[in-house]
Motif scaffolding. Sequence first.
Motif, PDB file in Angstrom:
ATOM      1  N   LYS A 196      27.137 -32.965   4.843  1.00 28.10           N
ATOM      2  CA  LYS A 196      28.252 -32.450   3.865  1.00 28.10           C
ATOM      3  C   LYS A 196      28.562 -33.192   3.580  1.00 28.10           C
ATOM      4  CE  LYS A 196      30.292 -28.742   2.174  1.00 28.10           C
ATOM      5  NZ  LYS A 196      31.899 -28.036   2.919  1.00 28.10           N
ATOM      6  N   ASN A 197      29.694 -33.830   4.157  1.00 27.74           N
ATOM      7  CA  ASN A 197      31.216 -34.928   4.182  1.00 27.74           C
ATOM      8  C   ASN A 197      30.061 -36.087   3.840  1.00 27.74           C
ATOM      9  OD1 ASN A 197      33.836 -34.099   4.766  1.00 27.74           O
ATOM     10  ND2 ASN A 197      32.224 -32.294   5.520  1.00 27.74           N
ATOM     11  N   THR A 198      29.358 -36.461   4.335  1.00 29.38           N
ATOM     12  CA  THR A 198      28.641 -38.109   4.441  1.00 29.38           C
ATOM     13  C   THR A 198      27.783 -38.676   2.680  1.00 29.38           C
ATOM     14  OG1 THR A 198      26.781 -38.250   5.809  1.00 29.38           O
ATOM     15  CG2 THR A 198      29.142 -38.687   6.825  1.00 29.38           C
ATOM     16  N   GLY A 199      26.884 -37.278   2.158  1.00 26.35           N
ATOM     17  CA  GLY A 199      26.198 -37.122   1.635  1.00 26.35           C
ATOM     18  C   GLY A 199      25.192 -37.474   1.688  1.00 26.35           C
ATOM     19  N   HIS A 200      24.813 -37.837   3.222  1.00 23.74           N
ATOM     20  CA  HIS A 200      23.345 -38.323   3.743  1.00 23.74           C
ATOM     21  C   HIS A 200      22.407 -36.970   4.014  1.00 23.74           C
ATOM     22  CE1 HIS A 200      24.324 -42.165   4.280  1.00 23.74           C
ATOM     23  NE2 HIS A 200      25.270 -41.825   5.561  1.00 23.74           N
ATOM     24  N   GLU A 201      21.193 -37.004   4.290  1.00 19.77           N
ATOM     25  CA  GLU A 201      20.753 -36.047   4.101  1.00 19.77           C
ATOM     26  C   GLU A 201      19.883 -35.387   5.219  1.00 19.77           C
ATOM     27  OE1 GLU A 201      16.679 -34.091   1.818  1.00 19.77           O
ATOM     28  OE2 GLU A 201      17.223 -35.643   1.033  1.00 19.77           O
ATOM     29  N   LEU A 202      20.183 -34.307   5.838  1.00 17.70           N
ATOM     30  CA  LEU A 202      19.109 -33.260   7.078  1.00 17.70           C
ATOM     31  C   LEU A 202      18.316 -33.128   7.417  1.00 17.70           C
ATOM     32  CD1 LEU A 202      19.549 -33.123  10.171  1.00 17.70           C
ATOM     33  CD2 LEU A 202      20.918 -30.582   9.712  1.00 17.70           C
ATOM     34  N   THR A 238      28.387 -37.635  16.757  1.00 14.92           N
ATOM     35  CA  THR A 238      28.086 -37.880  14.874  1.00 14.92           C
ATOM     36  C   THR A 238      28.520 -39.281  14.656  1.00 14.92           C
ATOM     37  OG1 THR A 238      30.112 -36.457  14.803  1.00 14.92           O
ATOM     38  CG2 THR A 238      28.246 -35.738  13.898  1.00 14.92           C
ATOM     39  N   ILE A 239      29.465 -39.608  15.825  1.00 14.08           N
ATOM     40  CA  ILE A 239      29.745 -40.908  16.224  1.00 14.08           C
ATOM     41  C   ILE A 239      28.975 -42.218  16.025  1.00 14.08           C
ATOM     42  CG2 ILE A 239      31.317 -43.434  16.720  1.00 14.08           C
ATOM     43  CD1 ILE A 239      33.099 -40.963  15.698  1.00 14.08           C
ATOM     44  N   SER A 293      20.977 -41.580   2.520  1.00 10.89           N
ATOM     45  CA  SER A 293      20.885 -41.835   1.369  1.00 10.89           C
ATOM     46  C   SER A 293      22.066 -42.647   0.083  1.00 10.89           C
ATOM     47  CB  SER A 293      21.234 -39.499   0.565  1.00 10.89           C
ATOM     48  OG  SER A 293      20.147 -39.005   1.736  1.00 10.89           O
ATOM     49  N   ARG A 294      22.708 -42.302   0.551  1.00 10.58           N
ATOM     50  CA  ARG A 294      23.701 -43.648  -0.468  1.00 10.58           C
ATOM     51  C   ARG A 294      24.431 -44.632  -0.009  1.00 10.58           C
ATOM     52  NH1 ARG A 294      29.155 -41.336   0.613  1.00 10.58           N
ATOM     53  NH2 ARG A 294      29.218 -42.048  -1.001  1.00 10.58           N
ATOM     54  N   TRP A 332      28.354 -32.754   8.916  1.00  7.27           N
ATOM     55  CA  TRP A 332      28.845 -34.530   8.969  1.00  7.27           C
ATOM     56  C   TRP A 332      27.794 -34.907   7.456  1.00  7.27           C
ATOM     57  CZ3 TRP A 332      25.537 -39.186   8.707  1.00  7.27           C
ATOM     58  CH2 TRP A 332      26.342 -39.977   9.228  1.00  7.27           C
TER      59      TRP A 332
END
Lengths: 180, 79
Positions: free
Chosen positions: B55-61, B21-22, B78-79, B53
């Motif tokens: 959910k917390n970052t707002g990026h879309e899986l 994830t890093i 996504s942002r 990850w």
Amino acid sequence: MKTNIDVIPDSQVVSDEFPEPKRLALIVSKGTLDQAYPPLVMATTAASMGWDVAIFFTFYGLDIVHKDRMPKLSVSAVGNPAMPPPMRKVPFHIPTLVGALPGMEGAATKMMKSWMSKANLATIPELLDIAKELGIRMYACNTTLNVMGVSNDDLIDGVEFAGAPAFLDFAGESDVQLFI
Amino acid sequence: MGSAEVVSQVDARGLVCPMPTIRLGQAIRKVEIGQLVEVWTDDPGSKENMTAWCKNTGHELVEHSGDDTAFVYVVKRSR
């Protein structure tokens, strides 16, 4: 003051209304190799998820950000009933009394480092570099610096100084607080 | 997904938590919003980790696949 952030948006529908970043506050008081990992793994992971992270190093935890002591972090063989045998097939743990013999700490540390390397675990210096890159705030407890015989110059770059009020101020506004 | 395409690949095979994830986080900051990053990993906990990850970052899986030993995740900035 807060508007439209009561519900965490579904990741499918992300907008400018994404909530304030969560916060993680850590106190790190242990200075063994195995105890250095949990806080650094949690901190770097949280920061990579966009969380705001601060780590407060105190007592033995200061060794993790100590230029000379950090590369020498060890595993304690004494008083560690979970100390495994050198060969994993041996079905018993090393008696704690054996851990007190000269050379055991070095042997235990070497063993642990070899396992970590085989498991492809990031090293402590690597995790500290990632922590800096991700903007994790690292504070040395200035009260215990003197107690532990550590001077400001002994610490790695990027570590600032703060005490209990500063920690509580940050922790009070944090979503997760851990004492390690 | 329309015109979105994978513009960055992260080979995290052999790496263990927290590195996949890093590395994803490092990669996603280098792409534009709307672009996709693909992560390869053999971390058995990766589905939960990647989902959390995102959910917390707002990026879309946007996609995930794999068997018991190898996984591929596609994440949209996504942002």
